[in-house]
Structures are given as C-alpha cells and as structure tokens.
Write a protein that holds these residues in place. Structure first.
Motif: not given
Length: 824
Positions: A318-319, A322-323, A325, A328, A349, A352-353
C-alpha cells in the motif's frame, strides 16, 4: 439471486440423464457369483414409469469392461419429451451383471421421482441408494426408493456441498480448499463399508450410486449439460422446469451470522497483513513480477471484484502504491471496514496518496464506501473541479446523497461534506443552483428518500438567503415552480379535450394569447431548462400540439435579448431517462473535444421537473423518414435544397461544411448509441437539420432493451451511407475512421462513464430499475475493455458491417412506416 422458470409443456426436447459411477463394495452374494467369471460386465438400464405403468422402453448404457471401478459417465436420451411428462413420472434404474450367455443378474436397482417438492423437476447431481439383488420397480409405492431416512455425516456433508454448488453458501477461498480436502478424506473412509446388501439388511445412507443420475434440462444450447466431475454442475442450467399445474418460487434464507466477524478469518487476515508490524511495510518494494501483478490490478475496471489474494497483495504494498493515483480505489476496496486497526491505517494513508482524478472521486461516493473520512476525501478532490465540469456530474452527485448517512430527524443540522459542498457551490453560481434546485425537487416526490431530499432543499433555501440578492433568487425559483405548474395544467387540459388536433391547437393558442392568462406576460425569469436565457412570454402563433399519444406541447418563449427559445413540454411522461442519456452524450462530447475531435453532436437540453413532466429543447429539424419521403430516398437532395454549392469546393453539389457535419455527427451517434445500448431506433427518431447535423431523440429504451426483435448494434441504414457517396466513397471511409477514433477515445474514459452509471442505480431510471445490479456491467461490456486497442478497432469494424448488412431491421422499418401511415 435470479431465477427463471418455464413449464414442462413448453420444453419440446427429449429427457436426458447421465449415468456416472457406482461406488461401494459388493455384497457377499455377488462376490460368490463373481468367482465364476474373471471380470463380470455391468451395464445400467433406465426406464420411465408413470402411474405404475411403463411410459418408455428401457434404455441401456453401452458395453464397457470394468476391473476395479465402475464408471460409465454416459448420457442416455429417453424416447419421450419433457412436454409429455406426467407429474408422477419416475425413473427405474437397474444395474445388471452379465454372468454368461443370456445369463443376467440384477445387481441392484433404485427408483427416482423426476418431480420433487412443489412439482419442480429435479436437476443436478443425485446420490441414489441401490437395493441389492433387486430390479427397480418404478411403482408409486416403490420397494426400491432412491432416498432413505437414515442419515450420517457423509450425507450431511453432501447436502452442504450441493448448497455450496447452488450458491447458497458464501465461498471463502482459503477455507473451502481445506474443507473439500477433508470431505474427500471422509468420503474415502465411507467407501470401504459394505454398501450393497440383501433385502433383509436395513438400508444405510452409503448404499448408493454416487452421482449416478445427472439430469440435464437445456432450453437453448444442447451443450449446456451438467458435468459429473464439475463441482458447480447443479447451477449450470439457467432454467428450472415446472409442471403445468403448479407454481413454485425459490427463495434464499440468509444466514443471520453471515455478516458477523469470523474469528478464524480475522486471525488469518491479521497474520497475513501483519497488523503488529505495519510500519515495516513502508519500505517494501515489489519485484518485477509483483509489480506487473499490481499494475494489472490497478487497471481493473470499477466493477471488477478483487480476490482475497489480490486484496492482501495490494494491502502489503500500500505504501508503494501511494504514488499511483489510480490505485487508491483498489486499496480502499481491500480494507476490512469492521476492523478498527485497518480502518485507522487506511484513513491515515489518505493524505499521503497522490491526488486522484474526478472519476475515482465519483467512485468513492458510491454506496460501496460508507466511511465518512473516505467520502470527505472524495469531496475535497471534487472541490478542484470548475463549475462547468461540476455541472456535468451534478445529476449523479445529487443521487450520491442517498448514500450519505446523516441524521434526518434533526432538521437543523446535518453531517455530510457532500451536502455542504453542493450547497456552497450552488449558492455561489446561480446557474448551478438552478439545476441543483430542480434535481432536488424531483427527488422530493420520492416516497422513500423524499424527506431526506426535502431536508437538503430546506438547507439550500436557508443558504441562499445569506448571499447577496438571496431573497430575489429564492423568489425566482418559486416563480419557476409556478410556471411549471401552469404548463402542467395546460398540457393536461389540452390532452383531455375531446376534439381534433387542429381544434386543440386553436384552444392552446387562445389560452396563451388571453391577456388575463398567466402565460401572456411572464415576469422576466430564467428558463428552468436553460437559466442563461431570461424569458418574458410565450408566442401563441408559434405554439403547437404534437401528434402523439401524450400530445406534448411545443411552446416558443420570447427572451429578453430579443431571441426566441422553442421548447417541448411533456406531461404524463418520465423524462429522467432521457435526461440521463443527454447528460452522458454531453459528457462524451466534451471528452471527445478534449482530444480535438469535434463530432458535431447535438446534445439538446432536457430537464425533468417532476416524475411525470419536464422540458426539452426543440431543435429545428426533420425526421429522417420525412426527409426520405419528400426527396425520393435521397438525403443529398435535401441538403442541396438548403445549402447548394456547385463550385469546385462543393461536395456532390452541396456545401462542404454540411457534408462534414453529416459525416461527423453520423459517426458520433453511431458510437454513442451503441455504447449506451439505445434501442427502438427507427427513422422517425433520427432527426436531420438543414446544416447536416444528424442526431437521435426519444431514449425510451437503453442498456440493450429494444421492443423489436434482432436489433442491429447501431442504426446505420443504406440511405445514410448513400448520402456519403456510397460504401466505396472516401467520405464513407472518413466516417469509419471517425467511428474508430471516437470508440477508442471513449474507451480510455470508460471508468468515468461507468462510475456515473453506478451512482444512478437507485435513481428510478426505468431501464436501470429493471436490473440495477447489471446496469453498469451492460455498459462495461460495450466498451470491450478486455481487448487491446487494435482488437477493439477490429471489433468495431465488425459492428459497422453487421449493422449495414442487417436485413431484419429493414423489414421492421417498413412495418413501422406502414403503422405510422395507418395511424395518421
């Protein structure tokens, strides 16, 4: 769960069954007989009985030699049709042993009733108990019944498996694998028991032909049979057959604990998702193989359901995601929203997305996402849209209010970021506020959600009063409501007159021109259909009554700037479906223009002002049927009449811009009406303007529905192609190229269109309301997102050829033409 039914009297196909396997060990008496022959041969006979009388001769399986396992897996077709079956029909199934020339011994028999409870025909796999050394008798009070009352654990498990196959038990992938492995072990243990016994022995549940009879009822495709090796065979057939004298309705009783947290699954999820060491996931990077898997998941359409493995994979990385879009919405679908730990991590989170696009924000406002933080995040993304873009989605955003969970009892407060956002933007922009008001007014008349929308309307009116000129704006909206009420009463009065159409037109014009009437002089106010136009009266001499069943009114308003604005007022008709289609066409037009593709579309305005009345913009044009009648089936003659051009720049003697408008608009509406599944296309609801713009009206059938049989994918008749110069002309090739470009462009924006339809599933749109759970899928299937762009173009080429060469629509067009003639 959906069910479909038919009567056995309507099934004109022979009865077929499948004999699968005989399981268990032989009785001692049979073993003694076997000592006389090395490998005895077995075969099975099936005979149909009814009311204690044989209805057919016995049908037997083919010769087959056995050693250790008795398996036939053979389909038998009985010499009788389903339509001739009595409700007392029974199958007498007997296993025979061949011990020598002309020496047959019944190994065992069983009798199965074809019709079960409520007189529904049995289907799927059946475990039949075999009575040793007896021939099946097929009698009503049979001595060889296929079912016995004694049950054991294996029988209970088999019933549960059958329920699972029918979809009555929710699948859990990882747990199902363990369960079926254990069931197979138990099954093997029961097979070692002595299964076939003498008549004096008490029957036991494991005396059986396991999977011996596998009934196949097929209505359209003879290949749709139940496979004995398939775990889902009991649900393979689409229809349940009933007898002629009984009606049966299936229902599913939901498990009351279905939505409760399963402690085993919860522990498994916590272990897989590493709840205790979540921060370590921040530095995880996927290898190339996993990265490709993640990209595939992210590219899924909104309707795609993620598997448990895919959900765990997305959560794990998931981290890293986040870059992206686009990821999500997929990540939020992986969250178990009843787990506080996961919810907290997911909400933390969101900031941060990478900023998501509008189409993803609309998806987060659907009914699938109830978390307030997620919906607030989606609203914050919508704040970046300008008023023109917001107007394109306003209809769906008003529908999304149904999925907001705010307190309806307290009329003085609400806790909805979407409500606050829409009210803020509507009060800032009067044009946006005009449409917001009318969308609310229509929903206020709904019996289910009307009170909720009335509350939103109340807060909107309060907010209007707090802005400059607020009282004037509120009074304007009230005056618009009075105008709509006046037009509604007028339309009903004209329709109820027992006079000819000409008399009704005279009456209409007399009412409008009456100085004491409310339509003679209107205080200057924005037209609800188009608030950019200030209207102050109606021209009586340009008012008319259409010659159709509901007899809508054609009215021409005078505007303050000296122009005229013709409209159609319909009463007794729900315009919400037309309103949705025109909104989608307007959106598609804007999407195409962003790619520098102007297809000269004519998205006229439609506004439903109530469930049974509304306004439509009138575009001066003629039905294509009338054009062909007046010009001997020659569209070019119609264009020459209005825009002749004999210069070298002209095309076929007409102005080149007219031909360009015609080619582009034909291509645009061919693609759009195909994607939306618009039905009931005939030459009377295809309109043609003198400037060459072709456009469609009357969207009473969408999403593949059509009152005519065998409709083509799109309306493209030979007269339309001849107007381009024929199938071999460069203009027809240009038309096809426009179609391919438009189709591929709209495919790239499919998620936005699908999410807009998803928000409309509860909007009381007639053709969506029929199957709301399938509406989005029907649109998605048209996009063919499973194909590459090159394959999609080839696919659309085939659609064009199919539409041009379709013969049946030409026949139906002739029938429609004659029907119109006799109606006149």
């Amino acid at each position: 769960m959906d069910f479909s039914y038919c009567l056995t009297k309507d099934v004109n196909r022979p009865v077929t069954i499948k004999i699968s396997t005989l399981e268990g060990s032989l009785h001692q008496d049979v073993l003694t007989l076997e000592q006389d022959i090395e490998h005895p041969d077995y075969y099975v006979t099936v005979q149909l009985f009814g009311d204690n009388k044989p209805l057919t001769v016995a049908t037997r399986t083919c010769y087959k030699a056995f050693k250790n396992h008795w398996s036939w897996n053979e389909w038998l077709t009985l010499p009788i049709k389903y339509s001739d079956l009595p409700s007392s029909a029974q199958l007498a199934i007997t296993i025979w042993g061949i011990l020598g020339p002309r020496k047959l011994v019944p190994i065992g028999g069983t009798t199965l009733r074809l019709f079960g409870k409520h007189s529904t025909l049995r289907k799927g796999k059946h475990k039949l108990h075999v009575w040793a050394n007896k021939e099946a008798d097929g009698r009503t009070m049979t001595t060889t019944p296929s079912k016995v009352d004694v049950t054991n654990d294996m029988d209970k498990l088999e019933k549960l498996v059958k329920r699972y196959d029918c979809g009555n038990i929710q699948p859990v992938e990882w747990l199902d694998k363990l369960a079926f492995r254990k069931i197979e072990q138990i099954h093997k243990e029961y097979k070692v028991v002595d299964l076939i016994r003498t008549n004096d022995d008490p029957p036991q549940t494991n005396t059986a032909i396991a999977n011996a009879m596998n009934q196949s009822i097929h209505t359209t495709d003879p290949r749709q049979r139940y496979s004995s090796s398939s775990a889902s065979s009991s649900t393979a057939h689409p229809a349940a057959i009933k007898t002629q004298s009984h009606h049966h309705y299936n229902s599913v009783i939901l498990d009351p604990e279905l939505l409760r947290d399963n402690p085993v699954e919860a522990k498994h999820r916590r272990l897989v998702r590493s709840h205790r060491n979540g921060p370590l996931d921040r530095d995880l990077k996927p290898n190339p193989k996993i990265r490709d898997e993640l990209n595939t998941i992210v590219a899924y359409p909104p309707t795609q359901t993620l598997t448990a493995e895919e959900k765990d994979l997305v959560w794990k990385f998931r981290f890293y995601l986040t870059r992206d879009k686009r990821a999500l919405t997929k990540f939020l679908k992986c969250v178990v929203w009843i787990d506080p730990t996961e919810v907290r991590q997911a909400v933390d989170l969101l900031p941060m997305w990478a900023d998501i696009d509008v189409d993803d924000a609309l998806e987060l406002l659907g009914k699938e996402f109830e978390n307030r933080s997620v919906r607030s995040y989606a609203v914050n993304q919508l704040r970046k849209a300008d008023d023109d873009d917001l107007l394109l989605y306003l209809l769906q955003l008003v529908q999304a209010l149904k999925f907001e969970h705010f307190n309806e009892k307290d009329a003085n407060s609400y806790e909805s970021s979407l409500v606050q956002f829409l009210i803020d933007r509507a009060t800032q922009n009067p044009i946006l506020g005009n449409y917001f008001h009318w969308y609310l007014m229509v929903e206020c008349e709904d019996k289910v959600v009307g009170k909720m929308y009335a509350k939103v309307a109340y807060h909107y009116f309060k907010a209007i009063l707090e802005v400059p000129h607020g009282h004037q704006r509120r009074d304007t909206l009230r005056q618009q409501g009075q105008l709509i009420q006046t037009l509604s009463r007028l339309a009903k009065e004209i329709r109820d007159l027992k006079e000819t159409r000409s008399k009704k037109v005279e009456k209409l014009r007399a009412i409008i021109s009456d100085p004491k009437g409310s339509l003679f002089s209107i205080p200057s106010l924005p037209l609800p259909l188009d608030p950019t136009k200030l209207v102050s009266g109606v021209l009586a001499e340009k008012s008319n009554v259409f010659n159709s069943s509901l007899q809508p009114l054609r009215l021409t308003f005078t505007c303050d700037d000296g122009s005229e604005y013709p409209i159609i007022f319909k009463s007794g008709d729900d315009l919400r479906q037309d309103q949705l289609v025109i909104q989608i066409i307007t959106l598609m037009d804007k999407l195409l223009r962003k790619e520098n593709l102007d297809l000269k579309l004519t998205p006229y305005k439609v506004l439903a002002t109530g469930p049974e009345h509304g306004l439509m913009q009138f575009i001066p044009s003629k039905p294509l049927a009338a054009v062909l009648d007046e010009h001997q089936n020659n569209v070019l003659s119609y264009f020459r009449q209005h825009h002749p051009d004999d210069s070298p720049e002209g095309i076929y003697g007409i102005n080149s811009s007219v031909m360009e408008n015609y080619i582009r608009s034909c291509a645009g509406y061919c693609v759009i009406t195909y994607l939306l599944g618009v039905g009931d296309r005939h030459l009377d609801n295809l309109l043609l303007s003198p400037q060459g713009h072709l456009f469609h009206v009357d969207f009473g059938f969408i999403l593949g529905r059509d009152p005519k049989p065998f409709p083509p994918p799109m309306k493209l008749c030979k007269e339309m192609i001849e107007a381009m110069g024929g199938a071999d002309s460069p203009h027809y090739s240009k038309f096809r190229q426009f179609c391919y470009t438009a189709f591929t462009t709209l495919r790239r924006n499919a998620n936005l269109i699908l999410n807009l339809f998803a928000l409309m599933v509860d909007a009381n749109i007639p053709d969506i309301k029929i199957e709301p759970d399938k509406a989005v899928i029907k649109v998605q299937e048209k996009f063919r997102l499973d194909l590459t762009e090159e394959a999609a173009i080839a696919y659309f080429q085939g659609l064009i050829s199919e539409s041009v060469n379709a013969l049946f629509p030409q026949i139906m067009e002739t029938v429609h033409k004659w029907a119109q003639y006799w109606r006149k």
